[in-house]
Each structure stands twice: as C-alpha cells, then as structure tokens.
Design a protein around this motif. Structure first.
Motif, PDB file in Angstrom:
ATOM      1  N   GLY A  47       0.805  -1.215   0.000  1.00  0.00           N
ATOM      2  CA  GLY A  47       0.000   0.000   0.000  1.00  0.00           C
ATOM      3  C   GLY A  47       0.838   1.265   0.000  1.00  0.00           C
ATOM      4  N   SER A  48       1.889   1.294   0.797  1.00  0.00           N
ATOM      5  CA  SER A  48       2.731   2.494   0.867  1.00  0.00           C
ATOM      6  C   SER A  48       3.509   2.690  -0.435  1.00  0.00           C
ATOM      7  CB  SER A  48       3.683   2.403   2.062  1.00  0.00           C
ATOM      8  OG  SER A  48       4.475   1.234   2.000  1.00  0.00           O
ATOM      9  N   CYS A  49       3.939   1.590  -1.077  1.00  0.00           N
ATOM     10  CA  CYS A  49       4.595   1.715  -2.377  1.00  0.00           C
ATOM     11  C   CYS A  49       3.628   2.266  -3.426  1.00  0.00           C
ATOM     12  CB  CYS A  49       5.134   0.358  -2.835  1.00  0.00           C
ATOM     13  SG  CYS A  49       6.606  -0.199  -1.953  1.00  0.00           S
ATOM     14  N   GLY A  50       2.363   1.831  -3.344  1.00  0.00           N
ATOM     15  CA  GLY A  50       1.362   2.331  -4.283  1.00  0.00           C
ATOM     16  C   GLY A  50       1.150   3.830  -4.160  1.00  0.00           C
ATOM     17  N   LEU A  51       1.159   4.345  -2.929  1.00  0.00           N
ATOM     18  CA  LEU A  51       1.004   5.788  -2.725  1.00  0.00           C
ATOM     19  C   LEU A  51       2.170   6.554  -3.345  1.00  0.00           C
ATOM     20  CD1 LEU A  51      -0.445   8.213  -1.465  1.00  0.00           C
ATOM     21  CD2 LEU A  51       0.804   7.732   0.664  1.00  0.00           C
ATOM     22  N   THR A  52       3.373   6.059  -3.148  1.00  0.00           N
ATOM     23  CA  THR A  52       4.541   6.715  -3.736  1.00  0.00           C
ATOM     24  C   THR A  52       4.439   6.763  -5.255  1.00  0.00           C
ATOM     25  OG1 THR A  52       5.887   5.911  -1.884  1.00  0.00           O
ATOM     26  CG2 THR A  52       7.062   6.664  -3.846  1.00  0.00           C
ATOM     27  N   TRP A  53       3.967   5.687  -5.850  1.00  0.00           N
ATOM     28  CA  TRP A  53       3.801   5.620  -7.300  1.00  0.00           C
ATOM     29  C   TRP A  53       2.780   6.647  -7.794  1.00  0.00           C
ATOM     30  CZ3 TRP A  53      -0.445   3.387 -10.192  1.00  0.00           C
ATOM     31  CH2 TRP A  53      -0.184   3.210 -11.550  1.00  0.00           C
ATOM     32  N   ILE A  54       1.675   6.808  -7.080  1.00  0.00           N
ATOM     33  CA  ILE A  54       0.632   7.766  -7.466  1.00  0.00           C
ATOM     34  C   ILE A  54       1.181   9.198  -7.438  1.00  0.00           C
ATOM     35  CG2 ILE A  54      -1.550   8.788  -6.721  1.00  0.00           C
ATOM     36  CD1 ILE A  54      -2.391   5.945  -5.859  1.00  0.00           C
ATOM     37  N   VAL A  55       1.990   9.521  -6.444  1.00  0.00           N
ATOM     38  CA  VAL A  55       2.552  10.871  -6.364  1.00  0.00           C
ATOM     39  C   VAL A  55       3.485  11.141  -7.540  1.00  0.00           C
ATOM     40  CG1 VAL A  55       4.002  12.419  -4.996  1.00  0.00           C
ATOM     41  CG2 VAL A  55       2.276  11.015  -3.870  1.00  0.00           C
ATOM     42  N   SER A  56       4.235  10.142  -7.969  1.00  0.00           N
ATOM     43  CA  SER A  56       5.089  10.332  -9.145  1.00  0.00           C
ATOM     44  C   SER A  56       4.254  10.705 -10.365  1.00  0.00           C
ATOM     45  CB  SER A  56       5.889   9.055  -9.432  1.00  0.00           C
ATOM     46  OG  SER A  56       6.790   8.779  -8.380  1.00  0.00           O
ATOM     47  N   LEU A  57       3.097  10.056 -10.515  1.00  0.00           N
ATOM     48  CA  LEU A  57       2.197  10.407 -11.619  1.00  0.00           C
ATOM     49  C   LEU A  57       1.672  11.831 -11.464  1.00  0.00           C
ATOM     50  CD1 LEU A  57       0.136   7.094 -11.938  1.00  0.00           C
ATOM     51  CD2 LEU A  57       1.956   7.902 -13.459  1.00  0.00           C
ATOM     52  N   ALA A  58       1.368  12.244 -10.229  1.00  0.00           N
ATOM     53  CA  ALA A  58       0.858  13.594 -10.004  1.00  0.00           C
ATOM     54  C   ALA A  58       1.924  14.644 -10.326  1.00  0.00           C
ATOM     55  CB  ALA A  58       0.389  13.740  -8.560  1.00  0.00           C
ATOM     56  N   LEU A  59       3.178  14.374  -9.965  1.00  0.00           N
ATOM     57  CA  LEU A  59       4.258  15.295 -10.314  1.00  0.00           C
ATOM     58  C   LEU A  59       4.396  15.421 -11.830  1.00  0.00           C
ATOM     59  CD1 LEU A  59       6.940  14.248  -7.668  1.00  0.00           C
ATOM     60  CD2 LEU A  59       5.941  16.529  -7.897  1.00  0.00           C
ATOM     61  N   MET A  60       4.268  14.311 -12.535  1.00  0.00           N
ATOM     62  CA  MET A  60       4.328  14.355 -13.990  1.00  0.00           C
ATOM     63  C   MET A  60       3.184  15.188 -14.560  1.00  0.00           C
ATOM     64  SD  MET A  60       4.140  11.195 -16.740  1.00  0.00           S
ATOM     65  CE  MET A  60       2.418  10.862 -16.325  1.00  0.00           C
ATOM     66  N   ALA A 105       8.607  16.577 -16.839  1.00  0.00           N
ATOM     67  CA  ALA A 105       7.578  15.546 -17.009  1.00  0.00           C
ATOM     68  C   ALA A 105       8.200  14.215 -17.399  1.00  0.00           C
ATOM     69  CB  ALA A 105       6.556  15.983 -18.052  1.00  0.00           C
ATOM     70  N   LEU A 106       9.246  14.254 -18.214  1.00  0.00           N
ATOM     71  CA  LEU A 106       9.917  13.014 -18.604  1.00  0.00           C
ATOM     72  C   LEU A 106      10.548  12.324 -17.403  1.00  0.00           C
ATOM     73  CD1 LEU A 106      11.674  14.119 -21.930  1.00  0.00           C
ATOM     74  CD2 LEU A 106       9.689  12.615 -21.694  1.00  0.00           C
ATOM     75  N   VAL A 107      11.158  13.091 -16.516  1.00  0.00           N
ATOM     76  CA  VAL A 107      11.782  12.504 -15.331  1.00  0.00           C
ATOM     77  C   VAL A 107      10.724  11.862 -14.435  1.00  0.00           C
ATOM     78  CG1 VAL A 107      13.047  12.985 -13.215  1.00  0.00           C
ATOM     79  CG2 VAL A 107      13.767  14.040 -15.347  1.00  0.00           C
ATOM     80  N   TYR A 108       9.646  12.603 -14.158  1.00  0.00           N
ATOM     81  CA  TYR A 108       8.618  12.063 -13.267  1.00  0.00           C
ATOM     82  C   TYR A 108       7.922  10.851 -13.897  1.00  0.00           C
ATOM     83  CZ  TYR A 108       9.290  16.614 -11.016  1.00  0.00           C
ATOM     84  OH  TYR A 108       9.830  17.716 -10.409  1.00  0.00           O
ATOM     85  N   GLY A 109       7.737  10.878 -15.216  1.00  0.00           N
ATOM     86  CA  GLY A 109       7.143   9.735 -15.897  1.00  0.00           C
ATOM     87  C   GLY A 109       8.042   8.515 -15.831  1.00  0.00           C
TER      88      GLY A 109
END
Length: 404
Positions: free
Chosen positions: A80-93, A170-174
C-alpha cells in the motif's frame, strides 16, 4: 567482494531487483524536484524549504507506520505504501505537463510522497531480517545499500539527460512512475508476513509508538547510532547547495554533483565483504562518519568540479560503511515484535536528517557565502561525533557479538 548469499532467497532477490530498478527513478525525481523549484524561484532557501515540507510527514508516518508494521501483515502495508509513492510520481508528472508552475503544489506532493516513503522504508527494514538467515543480515543490508547507491548514480545522470530535453521535468517524473512498477511487483510477490504478535495486540496507538522510543532510551548503543547519523546529515549534507554551486561556481555539472556521493558508495559496496567481519562496530561507525564529514567539508572548499566530485565520492564510500553498520546494529539489537517501530525511528532519522540538512544548508546559503554554508558545519560535525563517541563508552566499546 560483496557477499551475495542473500540473493539465493527468492523473496529477497525480488525485493533486491525491485529496489534496484525503482531507486533509479526515485533518485531522478529527487534531482528534478529541487531543480524545478530553483528554476521557478531562483532561491536556494526555497529548495531548503522542500526539506522542511517533507520532514513532518516523514516523522509522523515513519514512527506510526513502524508501529503499524508490528501489528498488521507487513506485506500488505508495504504494498500500500509503495502504491502511494507511485501515485505521487504520476501527479508530479501531470503538474509538469499542465505547466502549473506552482512551488506550493510541488511542496505538497513532496510531503505526501515523503509520508508514503517513510512507511515503506520502515516496513522494508523490518521485513529483511525475516527473509534471510540471521548471519546474512549484514550482507543483505550491504547489497540493498549498494544497489540503492547504484540508483543514486544512475538516477541523477538520467535526470541530467532528460532535463535537457523539451518537457524534461515531465519526462523525469514519468520515468520514475514506470520504473517504480517493478518495486510494486516485488511487493506484490512477497509472502504473507503476519505481525509478530499474531494480531493479539490490536491496532497500535500512541502507546505503541512510545514503547519503541522507550526501548531506544534504555540502550546507549542505539541512541548513539541514531545521533551520529543525525549529526552527519543535519550538519554535513550538502545536496541543497548543488543547484547553486552548479550555477555559480562550476558553471554546470549538477548531475555529476548529485551522483558523486552515491558513486563512491557504490564502489565501496562492491568491496563490502569485509564489513561483516568487523567486531568493533562502534569505533568503525564513528570513523566512517568522521571521514564523511571531513570529505564533505573539503569538497566545499575546492573550486574545481572534478576535485569536488572526487571528494564527494570519498564521502559516499564512508557513508556506505556507516549506513550498513547503523542498520545492522539496529536489526541485531531489536526483537522482532519491536522491529517495525525501531525501523520507523530509523526511517525518521535517515530520511528526516537530510531534510533538516537541506533546510540548514539552504538557510545558511541565503545569509552567508556558499563555501561557509557548505563546509563550516561539516567540520563541526566531525569534531562533535568524535567527542560524543568517546564520551559514551558502551558505544565506543561495542562489539558485534555483544548485541542484545
């Protein structure tokens, strides 16, 4: 050479691979965020404030997430905590693609991501001793720190390449989001890891967190292992100054600056097989932190980019040694039913210390010359760590076989 025996354990091997790949994207993003903030504001102080924005969620979710890890299935919490980190990366992108140009939004996303990272780090530290035999814990930590440092080398270099392209942020965050899916898969494939209490203690409250903190206060060796890390990160960590140094002193080179410490740690990790054979771990940890701080201070005094990179690499080698000893001392001292909580404290120190260091360095650079902000407190760090280690005799005399 590095001890690779833990890789024969399938669950650890998958965790190792997931960490290997995902940390590249994570470190690329960790470069993109301060560079984007500096590009938007032209202020090292704002870059330093990003450390403060991440500090509170790191403290809260590191401590409480560690307590939760002692009460629930650690696999589910880690996933669950890894999933949250992944979602934030998408939001930064997404914010970059939409040209939001809001430092405040970036700081909020950094805060949320720090909370997720604090929980996942606490849980991962508690998981590792249950995946490998006890005599391989040092080796497992050495492998994880080494591959983390490989990511810290490749991540900033990847960021340097992508940031030079149109839409670079955006490329980095993606790229971070794509690479992190490997860590999600590794977490999904972990075996069930039920709480050591079998669920009999119920969901944790503040008393559970306090029990973990009280355990630390009864053991001077643990207290010092945390304090030397706090000193090393708060007083000597220079990363918040890299954008300014690259712009004003070295006229470029922000990627190599961010990669240098990790490159030195990576080389040290490749030849880390000797670390597990050292018994005077208190002395070794003290020496490693002193080398770290002195090399950082020297790097801040040089005017040549490649000399600074070489000194930062030496500091990184010392940091790898100190990190393995800190983690191994902690995991050896702490019983399994408290391991999540103590790993939570460890996460707060390891992740929160650099954030305070960023704040300290950024604020100093706003009022004093860059050289003073970089080097002065690093020299102070070396002196304080030596004095404190000599004063706390149980830590100075600590031998690996006396753990517990």
């Amino acid at each position: 050479m590095a001890d690779t025996r833990p890789l024969s354990v399938p669950a650890f091997r998958r965790t190792f691979v997931g960490q290997s790949v995902s940390v590249i994207g994570l470190m690329a993003s960790s470069v993109a965020v301060p560079v984007e903030l500096y590009a938007l504001t032209h202020s090292s102080a704002v870059v330093g404030v990003s450390g403060l924005a991440a500090l509170l969620p790191t403290v809260v979710f590191g401590l409480y997430g560690g307590a939760v890890a002692d009460a629930v299935d650690r696999r589910k919490l880690y996933l669950g905590s890894c999933g949250l980190t992944w979602i934030v990366s998408l939001a930064l992108m997404l914010q970059s693609l939409l040209h939001v140009r809001s430092p405040a939004l970036i700081l909020v996303l950094v805060a949320v991501q720090s909370g997720g990272f604090a929980v996942s780090s606490s849980v991962r530290g508690a998981i590792v001793p249950r995946l490998v035999p006890a005599d391989q814990i040092s080796a497992a930590n050495g492998l994880l720190y080494s591959v983390g440092n490989l990511g810290q080398v490749l991540g900033p270099l990847l960021a340097g390449v992508l940031l030079a392209l149109p839409g670079g942020f955006a490329l980095v965050y993606g790229a971070d989001a794509v690479l992190f899916t490997v860590a999600l898969y590794a977490a999904f494939r972990l075996p069930r890891l039920p709480s050591p209490s079998g669920g009999s203690v119920g969901f944790p409250g503040l008393r559970s967190v306090a029990d973990g903190l009280l355990f630390i206060t009864r053991h001077p060796v643990l207290i010092m292992s945390f304090l030397v890390d706090v000193a090393a990160m708060v007083l000597a960590a220079p990363e918040a100054l890299f954008p300014q140094a690259a712009a004003e002193r070295f006229h470029g080179g922000v990627g190599p600056l961010y990669s240098a410490i990790a490159a030195g740690a990576l080389v040290a990790g490749l030849f880390s097989g000797w670390i597990g054979r050292v018994r005077r771990q208190g002395v070794a940890l003290t020496a490693a932190v002193i080398v770290w701080a002195t090399a950082i201070a020297a790097a801040g005094l040089t005017r040549t980019l490649w000399a600074a990179i070489a000194l930062l690499a030496l500091a990184g080698a010392a940091d790898l040694v100190s990190a393995v000893y800190r983690q191994t001392i902690l995991q050896s001292y702490v019983p399994d039913h408290l391991r999540g909580r103590l790993q939570g404290v460890h996460t707060v120190v390891v992740a929160g210390g650099p954030r305070l260091g960023d704040l300290r360095a950024g604020m100093m650079a706003a009022v004093v010359p860059l050289t003073l902000a970089w080097s002065a407190s690093a020299f102070v760090c070396a002196a304080l760590v030596l004095a404190a280690s000599l004063a706390v005799r149980p830590f100075w005399r600590y031998r690996a076989e006396t753990a517990g």
